[in-house]
Design a protein around this motif. Sequence first.
Motif, PDB file in Angstrom:
ATOM      1  N   ASP A 167       0.676  -1.246   0.061  1.00  0.00           N
ATOM      2  CA  ASP A 167      -0.082  -0.134  -0.031  1.00  0.00           C
ATOM      3  C   ASP A 167       0.857   1.021   0.088  1.00  0.00           C
ATOM      4  OD1 ASP A 167      -2.542   1.451   0.255  1.00  0.00           O
ATOM      5  OD2 ASP A 167      -2.166   1.835   2.335  1.00  0.00           O
ATOM      6  N   GLY A 168       0.527   2.252  -0.982  1.00  0.00           N
ATOM      7  CA  GLY A 168       1.150   3.660  -0.876  1.00  0.00           C
ATOM      8  C   GLY A 168       2.677   3.454  -1.442  1.00  0.00           C
ATOM      9  N   LEU A 169       3.064   2.570  -2.353  1.00  0.00           N
ATOM     10  CA  LEU A 169       4.481   2.473  -2.894  1.00  0.00           C
ATOM     11  C   LEU A 169       4.975   4.121  -3.236  1.00  0.00           C
ATOM     12  CD1 LEU A 169       6.853   0.402  -3.349  1.00  0.00           C
ATOM     13  CD2 LEU A 169       5.996   0.804  -6.034  1.00  0.00           C
ATOM     14  N   PHE A 170       6.203   4.180  -2.718  1.00  0.00           N
ATOM     15  CA  PHE A 170       6.957   5.313  -3.014  1.00  0.00           C
ATOM     16  C   PHE A 170       8.264   4.997  -3.372  1.00  0.00           C
ATOM     17  CE2 PHE A 170       7.293   4.969   1.428  1.00  0.00           C
ATOM     18  CZ  PHE A 170       8.853   5.479   1.708  1.00  0.00           C
ATOM     19  N   SER A 171       9.264   5.975  -3.979  1.00  0.00           N
ATOM     20  CA  SER A 171      10.369   5.793  -4.339  1.00  0.00           C
ATOM     21  C   SER A 171      11.082   7.097  -3.795  1.00  0.00           C
ATOM     22  CB  SER A 171      10.844   5.521  -5.611  1.00  0.00           C
ATOM     23  OG  SER A 171      11.958   5.650  -6.076  1.00  0.00           O
ATOM     24  N   VAL A 172      12.229   7.131  -3.093  1.00  0.00           N
ATOM     25  CA  VAL A 172      13.074   8.320  -2.872  1.00  0.00           C
ATOM     26  C   VAL A 172      13.799   8.958  -4.167  1.00  0.00           C
ATOM     27  CG1 VAL A 172      13.555   7.495  -0.423  1.00  0.00           C
ATOM     28  CG2 VAL A 172      15.216   6.896  -2.483  1.00  0.00           C
ATOM     29  N   GLN A 173      13.824   8.211  -5.024  1.00  0.00           N
ATOM     30  CA  GLN A 173      14.336   8.714  -6.469  1.00  0.00           C
ATOM     31  C   GLN A 173      13.297   9.781  -7.075  1.00  0.00           C
ATOM     32  OE1 GLN A 173      17.080   7.958  -7.673  1.00  0.00           O
ATOM     33  NE2 GLN A 173      17.286   5.602  -6.591  1.00  0.00           N
ATOM     34  N   LEU A 174      12.124  10.026  -6.651  1.00  0.00           N
ATOM     35  CA  LEU A 174      11.248  10.976  -7.133  1.00  0.00           C
ATOM     36  C   LEU A 174      11.648  12.237  -6.491  1.00  0.00           C
ATOM     37  CD1 LEU A 174       7.652   9.262  -7.134  1.00  0.00           C
ATOM     38  CD2 LEU A 174       9.228   9.674  -9.190  1.00  0.00           C
ATOM     39  N   PRO A 175      11.449  13.301  -7.482  1.00  0.00           N
ATOM     40  CA  PRO A 175      11.895  14.811  -7.037  1.00  0.00           C
ATOM     41  C   PRO A 175      11.127  15.157  -5.923  1.00  0.00           C
ATOM     42  CG  PRO A 175      11.074  14.458  -9.261  1.00  0.00           C
ATOM     43  CD  PRO A 175      11.324  13.249  -8.734  1.00  0.00           C
ATOM     44  N   GLN A 176       9.740  14.786  -5.985  1.00  0.00           N
ATOM     45  CA  GLN A 176       8.755  15.110  -5.078  1.00  0.00           C
ATOM     46  C   GLN A 176       8.174  13.875  -4.785  1.00  0.00           C
ATOM     47  OE1 GLN A 176       8.698  16.079  -8.458  1.00  0.00           O
ATOM     48  NE2 GLN A 176       6.819  14.659  -8.857  1.00  0.00           N
ATOM     49  N   SER A 177       7.543  14.265  -3.399  1.00  0.00           N
ATOM     50  CA  SER A 177       6.969  13.081  -2.701  1.00  0.00           C
ATOM     51  C   SER A 177       5.444  12.712  -3.653  1.00  0.00           C
ATOM     52  CB  SER A 177       6.370  13.501  -1.266  1.00  0.00           C
ATOM     53  OG  SER A 177       5.645  12.530  -0.633  1.00  0.00           O
ATOM     54  N   GLY A 178       5.313  11.410  -3.679  1.00  0.00           N
ATOM     55  CA  GLY A 178       4.213  10.967  -4.425  1.00  0.00           C
ATOM     56  C   GLY A 178       4.136   9.504  -4.410  1.00  0.00           C
ATOM     57  N   GLN A 179       2.969   9.032  -4.429  1.00  0.00           N
ATOM     58  CA  GLN A 179       2.856   7.537  -4.391  1.00  0.00           C
ATOM     59  C   GLN A 179       2.493   6.955  -5.891  1.00  0.00           C
ATOM     60  OE1 GLN A 179      -0.607   6.247  -2.014  1.00  0.00           O
ATOM     61  NE2 GLN A 179       0.073   7.085  -0.151  1.00  0.00           N
ATOM     62  N   LEU A 180       3.302   5.797  -6.050  1.00  0.00           N
ATOM     63  CA  LEU A 180       3.499   5.221  -7.412  1.00  0.00           C
ATOM     64  C   LEU A 180       2.286   4.056  -7.453  1.00  0.00           C
ATOM     65  CD1 LEU A 180       7.410   4.315  -7.370  1.00  0.00           C
ATOM     66  CD2 LEU A 180       6.068   6.110  -8.329  1.00  0.00           C
ATOM     67  N   GLY A 181       1.770   3.845  -6.383  1.00  0.00           N
ATOM     68  CA  GLY A 181       0.639   2.603  -6.579  1.00  0.00           C
ATOM     69  C   GLY A 181       0.344   1.763  -5.418  1.00  0.00           C
TER      70      GLY A 181
END
Length: 220
Positions: A133-147
């Motif tokens: 639930d709420g997968l995210f990555s620190v590689q993204l420049p802004q916080s956001g869920q991937l899915g």
Amino acid sequence: MLDAPVSLITLVLPPQLQIKNVQGSLWNGRASAIGLGTIVVQEQVEWRLNPLAMLAGRMEWLVTGKCGEQSSTLNISLGSAGVVLDNVSIYLPLEPFAALHSRLNVLGLGATLHASAQRWSIQRPSRATLDVDGLFSVQLPQSGQLGSYRLELDADEGGTGKWGLRSLSGVLAAKGLGTFDTRRLQFNGQLTLNPRSPLPGLSVALSRQPGSDASYMLSF
């Protein structure tokens, strides 16, 4: 032996697994936290023996804990059927487990995992579900869920079986299939990742993986 201080168990644990502030015995006890590597995976852990289960020829413990605001619980029993897990509902962070695999580690993934099963035993066919639930990555420049995703495991008698993963929602679609062996702690298969929209930062890491312009594959 079951009356011995449970803190003695910490002397034989692998170094990456840590249990903090252990009190009590194997019958009944508690620990303030369980960590994997440098990340706490469970807090406020308690276990209590069910004496009534001994009348049925088995030993059974109720184990509870917390992961953030989520409560975890399961029953562990030992008997003629071996080790059996009942009423499993465990919440865990994804980060320490993703870090164990080099291809997942570079993606800097995080999420909340929820493992659930009515009954799990390597002595009989079993089924379990793992929700991401709420997968995210620190590689993204802004916080956001991937899915969010669902992993389903079907094991046969003996602890081997198949797994499948599918997307539930999000901008990073994923599907996968593979096999596992609980006795040998082996988990093999392939994941296909398909971004539904541009993912700056993460796309750079994904581009290092095999695939086409539209999808990327992770084999393990």
